[in-house]
Design a protein around this motif. Structure first.
Motif, PDB file in Angstrom:
ATOM      1  N   SER A   2       0.807  -1.029   0.258  1.00 32.44           N
ATOM      2  CA  SER A   2      -0.133  -0.114   0.372  1.00 32.44           C
ATOM      3  C   SER A   2       0.528   0.841  -0.434  1.00 32.44           C
ATOM      4  N   ALA A   3      -0.144   2.129  -0.545  1.00 33.03           N
ATOM      5  CA  ALA A   3       0.634   3.759  -0.293  1.00 33.03           C
ATOM      6  C   ALA A   3       1.654   4.158   1.178  1.00 33.03           C
ATOM      7  N   GLU A   4       0.924   3.722   2.596  1.00 35.13           N
ATOM      8  CA  GLU A   4       1.271   3.983   3.217  1.00 35.13           C
ATOM      9  C   GLU A   4       2.348   3.520   3.617  1.00 35.13           C
ATOM     10  N   ASN A   5       2.284   1.942   3.678  1.00 36.02           N
ATOM     11  CA  ASN A   5       3.104   0.691   3.725  1.00 36.02           C
ATOM     12  C   ASN A   5       5.175   1.369   2.714  1.00 36.02           C
ATOM     13  N   ARG A   6       4.298   1.875   1.713  1.00 35.38           N
ATOM     14  CA  ARG A   6       5.872   2.165   0.840  1.00 35.38           C
ATOM     15  C   ARG A   6       6.459   3.730   1.843  1.00 35.38           C
ATOM     16  N   GLN A   7       5.323   4.492   2.242  1.00 42.32           N
ATOM     17  CA  GLN A   7       5.894   5.406   2.678  1.00 42.32           C
ATOM     18  C   GLN A   7       6.624   5.210   3.887  1.00 42.32           C
ATOM     19  N   LEU A   8       5.774   4.560   4.349  1.00 41.69           N
ATOM     20  CA  LEU A   8       6.561   4.187   5.904  1.00 41.69           C
ATOM     21  C   LEU A   8       8.278   3.693   5.716  1.00 41.69           C
ATOM     22  N   ARG A   9       8.164   2.954   5.063  1.00 41.21           N
ATOM     23  CA  ARG A   9       9.430   2.344   3.943  1.00 41.21           C
ATOM     24  C   ARG A   9      10.336   3.242   3.861  1.00 41.21           C
ATOM     25  N   VAL A  10      10.011   4.533   3.190  1.00 37.61           N
ATOM     26  CA  VAL A  10      11.132   5.626   2.474  1.00 37.61           C
ATOM     27  C   VAL A  10      11.212   6.296   4.106  1.00 37.61           C
ATOM     28  N   LEU A  11      10.389   6.676   5.137  1.00 38.81           N
ATOM     29  CA  LEU A  11      10.836   7.330   6.143  1.00 38.81           C
ATOM     30  C   LEU A  11      11.803   7.038   7.189  1.00 38.81           C
ATOM     31  N   SER A  12      11.777   5.298   7.176  1.00 39.79           N
ATOM     32  CA  SER A  12      12.162   4.403   8.071  1.00 39.79           C
ATOM     33  C   SER A  12      14.221   4.920   6.995  1.00 39.79           C
ATOM     34  N   VAL A  13      14.623   4.254   5.820  1.00 37.45           N
ATOM     35  CA  VAL A  13      15.897   4.469   5.447  1.00 37.45           C
ATOM     36  C   VAL A  13      15.837   5.891   5.507  1.00 37.45           C
ATOM     37  N   LEU A  14      15.873   7.421   5.710  1.00 35.33           N
ATOM     38  CA  LEU A  14      15.593   8.182   5.108  1.00 35.33           C
ATOM     39  C   LEU A  14      16.771   8.584   5.397  1.00 35.33           C
ATOM     40  N   PRO A  15      16.652   8.793   7.104  1.00 36.62           N
ATOM     41  CA  PRO A  15      17.862   9.614   7.776  1.00 36.62           C
ATOM     42  C   PRO A  15      18.994   8.886   7.541  1.00 36.62           C
ATOM     43  N   PHE A  16      19.368   7.303   7.719  1.00 35.62           N
ATOM     44  CA  PHE A  16      20.597   6.899   6.939  1.00 35.62           C
ATOM     45  C   PHE A  16      21.259   7.342   5.282  1.00 35.62           C
ATOM     46  N   ALA A  17      20.460   7.713   4.530  1.00 28.88           N
ATOM     47  CA  ALA A  17      20.161   7.773   3.289  1.00 28.88           C
ATOM     48  C   ALA A  17      21.271   8.910   3.509  1.00 28.88           C
ATOM     49  N   VAL A  18      20.163  10.012   5.118  1.00 33.74           N
ATOM     50  CA  VAL A  18      20.453  11.034   3.914  1.00 33.74           C
ATOM     51  C   VAL A  18      22.198  11.559   4.739  1.00 33.74           C
ATOM     52  N   MET A  19      22.202  10.826   5.563  1.00 36.71           N
ATOM     53  CA  MET A  19      23.859  11.027   6.432  1.00 36.71           C
ATOM     54  C   MET A  19      24.388  10.139   5.549  1.00 36.71           C
ATOM     55  N   ALA A  20      24.755   9.125   4.690  1.00 40.46           N
ATOM     56  CA  ALA A  20      25.333   8.994   3.771  1.00 40.46           C
ATOM     57  C   ALA A  20      25.461   9.133   2.466  1.00 40.46           C
ATOM     58  N   THR A  21      24.588  10.107   1.949  1.00 43.27           N
ATOM     59  CA  THR A  21      24.722  11.109   0.754  1.00 43.27           C
ATOM     60  C   THR A  21      25.717  12.394   1.609  1.00 43.27           C
ATOM     61  N   ILE A  22      26.086  12.922   3.177  1.00 38.64           N
ATOM     62  CA  ILE A  22      26.688  13.778   3.124  1.00 38.64           C
ATOM     63  C   ILE A  22      27.352  13.450   4.153  1.00 38.64           C
ATOM     64  N   ALA A  23      27.399  12.093   4.040  1.00 37.69           N
ATOM     65  CA  ALA A  23      29.269  12.080   4.225  1.00 37.69           C
ATOM     66  C   ALA A  23      30.504  11.888   3.039  1.00 37.69           C
ATOM     67  N   VAL A  24      29.441  11.600   2.249  1.00 36.20           N
ATOM     68  CA  VAL A  24      30.068  10.828   0.811  1.00 36.20           C
ATOM     69  C   VAL A  24      30.568  12.470   0.478  1.00 36.20           C
TER      70      VAL A  24
END
Length: 348
Positions: A2-24
């Motif tokens: 569902s759209a809600e589950n996809r949104q939760l999955r994106v929000l779950s990985v977003l902090p790590f993706a942001v920090m990894a992008t900033i580090a690179v």
């Protein structure tokens, strides 16, 4: 998914993706562009989903990342490095406070939902799947997001005289409409079992509603009684019922004249006239509210209910009604502007 589950999955990985992008980006650009302070965005996003442990974990990772990148950028001995670490700690603490507040609000919302579900079970009870020689199914879609009940109403009562049903639509929305719907349903449930004639059921229902509604409030409703291969209707300003014959033919039985809705008896309105139609094995009767036929697509076209009756061919009436409901939602392609209720009766 569902759209809600996809949104939760994106929000779950977003902090790590942001920090990894900033580090690179920081390693690639060096300390001159100052990407390191953006690491604090990770803990800020972490508080959107999950609990305090996850937020604290992300904050710890962000802190270690700041220390590592600060050493790499040679910021460990300067004031700027201390400010960056302090900002990460501050955002992490703020995130923990936000998580605590969010969890409290989620608990309150869960409590309110449980009360709403209990109210729904009292107000809109599940209709009997088998009533005499009929099979019944209902569908209710509220126009208010997350709402369980609203201003539309339905009921099926197996009385000695036959199976009696009502579908109605209360003027207005919100808790006041729910209160009016409860009034109408309570009066109908009592009268449907006590009165020998459908006309008397309607008169008793009308008196009860007229006595308790104030001002210009009203309720459109249609009453139906199925017995001995025929269905009898009384219409209080409600959309015409839909009869689907065994051979697929569609009929919209109309009354000799439409009566005013319930609640407007003080205006000297005449009572509705009985009208009848054959109801034979294999036939289906669909009662609905105007939220169905007044639903519009992006181009302003109304939902063509009479052209969608082939969707009710499923053997299970509940499955058939859900198929029709999904087609309605696809037609609108967005939230409904009004509550939408449907009651399907099949002659077994």
């Amino acid at each position: 998914m569902s759209a809600e589950n996809r949104q939760l999955r994106v929000l779950s990985v977003l902090p790590f993706a942001v920090m990894a992008t900033i580090a690179v980006a920081d390693v690639a650009a060096g300390s001159s562009l100052g990407f390191l302070p953006l690491v604090a965005v990770g803990p800020a996003f972490a508080s959107l989903v999950g609990g305090w442990r996850r937020t604290a974990c992300v904050g710890g990772i962000a802190l270690l990342l700041c220390l590592g990148l600060g050493w790499y950028d040679d910021l460990t001995t300067v004031r700027r490095g201390s400010m960056i670490i302090g900002s990460v700690l501050g955002v992490t603490v703020a995130g923990l406070v936000a998580v605590s507040m969010r969890r409290r609000q989620e608990a309150e919302l869960a409590s309110v939902r449980s009360i709403a579900e209990a109210a729904q079970r009292v107000l809109l009870k599940p209709v009997p799947r088998l009533a005499g020689h009929l099979r019944a199914a209902v569908s209710y879609t509220s126009a208010v997001t997350e709402a369980r009940i609203g201003g539309d109403l339905y009921e099926v009562v197996a009385a000695p005289q036959g199976v009696r049903a009502i579908v109605g639509d209360v003027q207005g929305k919100g808790l006041e409409a729910v209160e009016t719907a409860a009034l109408v349903l309570g009066a109908f449930r009592e009268a449907a079992l006590d009165e020998a004639d459908l006309t008397q059921v309607a008169r008793r229902l009308s008196r009860s509603v007229d006595r308790q509604l104030d001002g210009e409030k009203f309720v459109t409703a249609i009453l139906a009684e199925v017995s001995a291969h025929q269905v009898t209707f009384l219409n209080f300003g409600h959309p015409a019922p839909l009869l689907i014959r065994d051979d697929g033919a569609v009929e919209l039985p109309e009354p000799p004249s439409y009566a005013l809705p319930l609640g407007l008896g003080a205006h000297g309105a005449a009572h509705p006239e009985l009208y009848r139609s054959e109801f034979l094995p294999g036939d289906q009767l669909l009662l609905y509210t105007d939220g169905i036929i007044e639903a519009r697509d992006g181009e302003g076209r109304f939902y063509p209910l009479t052209e969608r009756t082939h969707l009710l061919k499923e053997n299970d009436p509940e499955t058939a009604l859900e198929t029709l409901r999904q087609d309605l939602l696809q037609h609108v392609n967005g939230p409904l502007q009004d509550d939408a209720a449907m009651l399907l009766l099949r002659y077994r």
